[in-house]
Design an enzyme around this catalytic site. Structure first.
Site, PDB file in Angstrom:
ATOM      1  N   ARG A   1       0.855  -1.184   0.000  1.00 27.89           N
ATOM      2  CA  ARG A   1       0.000   0.000   0.000  1.00 27.89           C
ATOM      3  C   ARG A   1       0.892   1.235   0.000  1.00 27.89           C
ATOM      4  NH1 ARG A   1      -2.007   2.816   4.813  1.00 27.89           N
ATOM      5  NH2 ARG A   1      -3.377   4.418   4.018  1.00 27.89           N
TER       6      ARG A   1
ATOM      7  N   HIS B   1      -2.308  10.982   0.842  1.00 32.29           N
ATOM      8  CA  HIS B   1      -1.788  10.774   2.192  1.00 32.29           C
ATOM      9  C   HIS B   1      -1.169  12.106   2.638  1.00 32.29           C
ATOM     10  CE1 HIS B   1      -0.441   7.366   5.031  1.00 32.29           C
ATOM     11  NE2 HIS B   1      -0.091   8.487   5.631  1.00 32.29           N
TER      12      HIS B   1
ATOM     13  N   GLU C   1      -6.760   8.521   6.332  1.00 32.75           N
ATOM     14  CA  GLU C   1      -7.075   9.265   7.553  1.00 32.75           C
ATOM     15  C   GLU C   1      -7.519  10.712   7.291  1.00 32.75           C
ATOM     16  OE1 GLU C   1      -3.810   8.879  10.308  1.00 32.75           O
ATOM     17  OE2 GLU C   1      -4.025   6.708  10.430  1.00 32.75           O
TER      18      GLU C   1
ATOM     19  N   ASN D   1      -6.953   1.961  10.185  1.00 33.70           N
ATOM     20  CA  ASN D   1      -5.628   2.120  10.784  1.00 33.70           C
ATOM     21  C   ASN D   1      -5.800   2.110  12.288  1.00 33.70           C
ATOM     22  OD1 ASN D   1      -4.799   2.504   8.187  1.00 33.70           O
ATOM     23  ND2 ASN D   1      -4.184   4.647   8.445  1.00 33.70           N
TER      24      ASN D   1
ATOM     25  N   TYR E   1      -3.710   2.062  16.016  1.00 37.29           N
ATOM     26  CA  TYR E   1      -2.465   2.147  16.779  1.00 37.29           C
ATOM     27  C   TYR E   1      -2.693   2.040  18.276  1.00 37.29           C
ATOM     28  CZ  TYR E   1      -0.121   3.334  12.482  1.00 37.29           C
ATOM     29  OH  TYR E   1       0.381   3.270  11.212  1.00 37.29           O
TER      30      TYR E   1
ATOM     31  N   GLU F   1      -3.248  -0.187   8.429  1.00 36.03           N
ATOM     32  CA  GLU F   1      -2.032   0.210   9.148  1.00 36.03           C
ATOM     33  C   GLU F   1      -2.122  -0.285  10.578  1.00 36.03           C
ATOM     34  OE1 GLU F   1      -0.908   4.390   9.228  1.00 36.03           O
ATOM     35  OE2 GLU F   1      -1.279   4.561   7.068  1.00 36.03           O
TER      36      GLU F   1
HETATM   37  C1  FCB Z   1      -0.695   7.152  10.807  1.00 31.49           C
HETATM   38  C2  FCB Z   1      -0.310   7.687   9.447  1.00 31.49           C
HETATM   39  C3  FCB Z   1       1.012   7.184   8.943  1.00 31.49           C
HETATM   40  C4  FCB Z   1       2.045   7.066  10.038  1.00 31.49           C
HETATM   41  C5  FCB Z   1       1.477   6.343  11.238  1.00 31.49           C
HETATM   42  C6  FCB Z   1       2.462   6.145  12.358  1.00 31.49           C
HETATM   43  O1  FCB Z   1      -1.593   8.014  11.410  1.00 31.49           O
HETATM   44  O2  FCB Z   1      -1.288   7.346   8.485  1.00 31.49           O
HETATM   45  O3  FCB Z   1       1.434   8.043   7.916  1.00 31.49           O
HETATM   46  O4  FCB Z   1       2.553   8.282  10.352  1.00 31.49           O
HETATM   47  O5  FCB Z   1       0.360   7.023  11.703  1.00 31.49           O
END
Ligand code: FCB
Length: 460
Positions: A78, A122, A167, A294, A296, A365
């Protein structure tokens, strides 16, 4: 006893990057400036004054990088296209040399049997469009559709998966409200306008992609989503969760998947939405074959009257594990998948004219920053990343076992790169990059991921 977690045969294992973070070559071959070029070249924005001018030079080293993807065994890559390489002024004149780069990249991927997942945006908006108002200006949505058409015309004979945005919430809120990311504006109304126009541009681009596509294509978008938890069980904190969830998750999910907008739930949204959201906009936005998620971390909030819009502030709960950027909370990916499945993917009777088939979902992600380095024997022992990956992918598997049809998992990132306002301080790659020499080394986590792909699962 360890259990072997097996994934479906056609599960897609991939890695993600983005144009500004990896390409470099910021002013080569006719590329125009983007808001990121302007932002990094203005002192005070990026840690240590670092820039993505060169970063990991993927623009020149992409063949080497595709070879690394092949060595790891990726099914898919991607990446994003830099709009200002294709249309240096944002609209109008097309720069063929810019298209040629992505043409070469796509051919190299296909030659190595790696499926390209192309993302059109992006965050690197052409600067000339920012000069005309940027995302708060509705014309930018139409410019985006024009750009989408140009790229589709050139690449859709080979690229089948088209992601419009990465995002959009972050692009709007961090770009125009907190000002932490380019273009660094701090204006809540501009942020709300941006969010709507980013979503609208998704719908307009989807039309343009379908109109120009040379074969069958899937159209998707990638969202940043977090489960939101209260700092305490108090009524005030639980109410804060509702507001934070609305702004953070529902603000993108509802328009894309339900054809409604929760903007009116906020005073600023109410003020704007009568003129901002025009008749027909929400129908256009709701156009999706693939939802990328995505993930995290989670967001833990407490009531805080001082904080604008949501009257809530994020806290870092005690006694938890943290990386250099966020709390590590693997269960969150499971919670999120379960919630999206229940609230958005389980078919509900559609109102007339708003029927839509259920989109596929994928993790586009997930990853963790680790302060890696080469050991004396030249290996990179990033155990923390391997643990993070194991725990998170196991939670994806858990959601799948509970009935959520997740189609794939993309790690962020293929290789260490320019991490926005953090500069080069946060390393997210499965591949270590020596930023001075551009030497690449697959980390232990990369070898672990490679084995997972080969076995289509792992012991957990
Ligand atoms: C996300 C972004 C990516 C990267 C990660 C750690 O929010 O999409 O570009 O910076 O965080």
């Amino acid at each position: 006893m360890d259990e072997f977690l097996v994934f479906p045969k056609d599960f897609v294992w991939g890695c993600a990057t983005s144009s500004y973070q990896v390409e470099g070559a910021w002013n080569e071959d006719g590329k125009g400036p983007s808001i990121w070029d302007t932002f990094v070249h203005t002192p005070g924005h990026i840690k240590n004054g670092e820039t993505g001018d060169i970063t990991v030079d993927h623009y020149h080293l992409f063949k080497e990088d595709v070879a690394l993807m092949k060595e790891i065994g990726l099914d898919a890559y991607r990446f994003s296209v830099a709009w200002s390489r294709i249309l240096p002024e944002g609209t109008g004149r097309v720069n063929q040399a810019g298209l040629d780069f992505y043409d070469r990249l796509v051919d190299e991927l296909l030659k190595n049997k790696i499926e390209p997942y192309l993302c059109l945006f992006h965050w690197d908006l052409p600067q000339p469009l920012q000069d005309k108002g940027g995302w708060p200006n509705r014309d930018t949505s139409h410019a985006f559709a024009e750009y989408a058409g140009v790229v589709t015309e050139r690449l859709s004979d080979r690229v089948k998966i088209w992601m419009t945005h990465n995002e959009p919430w972050v692009a709007a809120m961090a770009g125009y409200f907190s000002g932490e990311l380019a273009p660094g504006i701090t204006d809540v109304q501009a942020a709300f306008k941006s969010l709507h126009h980013l979503l609208l541009s998704h719908g307009l681009a989807a039309e343009a992609i379908r109109a120009h596509a040379k074969g069958s294509v899937k159209i998707g978008i990638t969202l940043n989503l977090n489960p939101v938890h209260p700092a305490s069980e108090s009524r005030k904190d639980r109410d804060a969760v509702v507001r934070m969830d609305t702004i953070l998750n529902r603000a993108t999910l509802d328009p894309l998947l339900k054809g409604s907008s929760p903007m009116q739930e906020f005073a600023v949204g109410k003020l704007l939405s009568r003129t901002l959201i025009k008749p027909g906009d929400l129908e256009k936005i709701r156009s999706l074959d693939l939802l990328g998620i995505n993930y995290y971390t989670r967001t833990v909030v407490k009531y805080d009257r001082k904080f604008p819009v949501v009257a809530a502030t994020q806290i870092q709960p005690e006694g938890r594990e943290y990386s250099g950027m966020w709390e590590i909370y693997p269960e969150g990916i499971y919670e999120l998948l379960m919630r999206i499945n229940a609230d958005y993917l389980t078919p509900v009777p559609a109102s007339k004219g708003m029927e839509q088939k259920t989109p596929e979902i994928m993790i586009t992600e997930n990853g963790v920053p680790v302060p890696d380095g080469l050991d004396f024997d030249g290996r990179v022992r990033d155990e923390r990343r391997t643990h993070y990956l194991r725990d998170h992918i196991a939670q994806v598997h858990r959601a799948m076992a509970a009935g959520v049809p997740v189609k794939g998992y993309f790690h962020w990132s293929l290789m260490d790169n320019f991490e926005w306002a953090h500069g080069y301080a946060q390393r997210f790659g499965l591949v270590y990059v020596d930023f001075k020499t551009q030497q690449r080394t697959i980390k232990e986590s990369g070898y672990w991921f490679s084995k997972v792909i080969k076995q289509n699962g792992f012991e957990y």
